[in-house]
Design an enzyme around this catalytic site. Sequence first.
Site, PDB file in Angstrom:
ATOM      1  N   ARG A 327       0.855  -1.188   0.000  1.00  0.00           N
ATOM      2  CA  ARG A 327       0.000   0.000   0.000  1.00  0.00           C
ATOM      3  C   ARG A 327       0.898   1.247   0.000  1.00  0.00           C
ATOM      4  O   ARG A 327       1.385   1.685   1.043  1.00  0.00           O
ATOM      5  CB  ARG A 327      -0.916  -0.013   1.226  1.00  0.00           C
ATOM      6  N   SER A 396     -12.923  -2.828  -0.772  1.00  0.00           N
ATOM      7  CA  SER A 396     -13.238  -2.308   0.565  1.00  0.00           C
ATOM      8  C   SER A 396     -14.714  -1.933   0.623  1.00  0.00           C
ATOM      9  O   SER A 396     -15.238  -1.286  -0.292  1.00  0.00           O
ATOM     10  CB  SER A 396     -12.393  -1.076   0.874  1.00  0.00           C
ATOM     11  N   LYS A 425      -4.229   5.005   8.912  1.00  0.00           N
ATOM     12  CA  LYS A 425      -5.146   5.589   7.932  1.00  0.00           C
ATOM     13  C   LYS A 425      -6.266   6.325   8.646  1.00  0.00           C
ATOM     14  O   LYS A 425      -6.800   5.837   9.643  1.00  0.00           O
ATOM     15  CB  LYS A 425      -5.728   4.492   7.022  1.00  0.00           C
TER      16      LYS A 425
END
Length: 497
Positions: A327, A396, A425
Amino acid sequence: MHQTSPGVERAVAGARDRAEQAGADAVRLGHYVLALLEEDEGRPAVLLEHIGVSVPAVREALRGGETPVAPDVAVLFNAARAWSIAHRHDPEFLTDAFLIAVLRASDSFRASCAALGFTPERLESVLIKSEARAAEPVSEVTVFAITEPTAEVDAARVLDASLNRAREAARVLEDYARFVLDDRFLTQEVKELRHGLAAAAQKLPPRVLLASRETLRDVGTTATAASEYERASPAHVAVVNLKRLQESLRSLEEFGKVFGPDLGRTLEAVRYRAYTLERALTIGAGSRERLASARLYVLLTRAQCVASLDWTLREAARGGADVFQLREKGMPDRELLPLARDVRAWSREAGVLFIVNDRPDIARLCDADGVHLGQDDITVKDARRVLGPDPLIGVSTHSVEQVRQAVLDGADYIGIGPTFPSKTKAFDRFPGLDFVRAATAETALPAFALGGIGARNIADVIAAGARRVAVSAAISTADDPEHAAQVLKAALTQSPL
């Protein structure tokens, strides 16, 4: 030697049986009519129903009354043959022609049948009209509605058989989704498709399907292939019945158009729904198999790892992590692709799956096992066009509606959350444990709870129904990623999938 149809032969034999059972000294005209009306789907019964005569009422009346003795069967055959030659130009006569010959064999019997609502003249007029309609040339642009019994029965036989096949296949698929996949959402989807079929059937004229059924004379009942009796697994059963459903729906749509465009449009919508269902069912089953042992999913960002990325991955894999996602949101492509290729090599050495976040192009170039998409990223459909059929695609989700859409879009797995505030996040809102409960109850598609999950709260996540989790800081910031992974994996494996 007369040329007769099998139906006439059965009627003659049936009339003799009835006379014998009744202890009659001869076969009577009523015995012939009762034998001709024995089959609900036979031409005489359909013809009487077409003119509004109750077949059960006729049967009841003829069983309870005395009717004239029938002439020799050869006399009836000659009359039926003459009628068929005159009106069909064919010496081979069918059961409807034989019925007319029986009714004309006696004036008193003709009068008795007229009191029940049918006469040879009335039946003859319908049949002659039908023959004339069948002989007319049909323009390619002609649009017409079926009104004659012969054509109506022919089309309705196809619809009846195809509807039965489609309903049966849909029931098998519902059982598969319910009992094999244990998937509430897909079970409901199949159920709604069955209801759509039922609604389409309601658009057909009353009684047309049942009245047109000819199981005993259906040539297809004895035609079968060896593969029909071979099923390797429940998933194979589902695949076979998905194809059976789609083929039946196509036949329904084409023959349904004969009864009007509205029925054809309704069935077309059901058919397209079946295609979407096929993708969801087959991908869901395949994904469950490919991710069967995947419990612990690790999201890695190089800057957040307290040690090197390759060391963190290897240690976590040694501790039981099954899937790793790279990521790197802000990294330039010229840096991201070489890094992704490195992670691909490290993950292969460790024997774990490798997923790229957001970027199907990078995933393809580095030969990753798949890509993970957010709600604002490109669609599953477009990602599939880039990656091809085999790589995994995860999505997601933050609501039950998004879960359902991901399933129908063909996602291989979903992320569900965020569950708790995360160190790596920022989120605007947290669906929390309630969403974990709802999502895991809604679908059997592999689902990884994510967002702020670690050793201190994983028990709460498992209690909410999660059997798979995705973590980031719990591994990347740990001094001992192997031990951190072991703790999380042990908690997960105590609960069966």
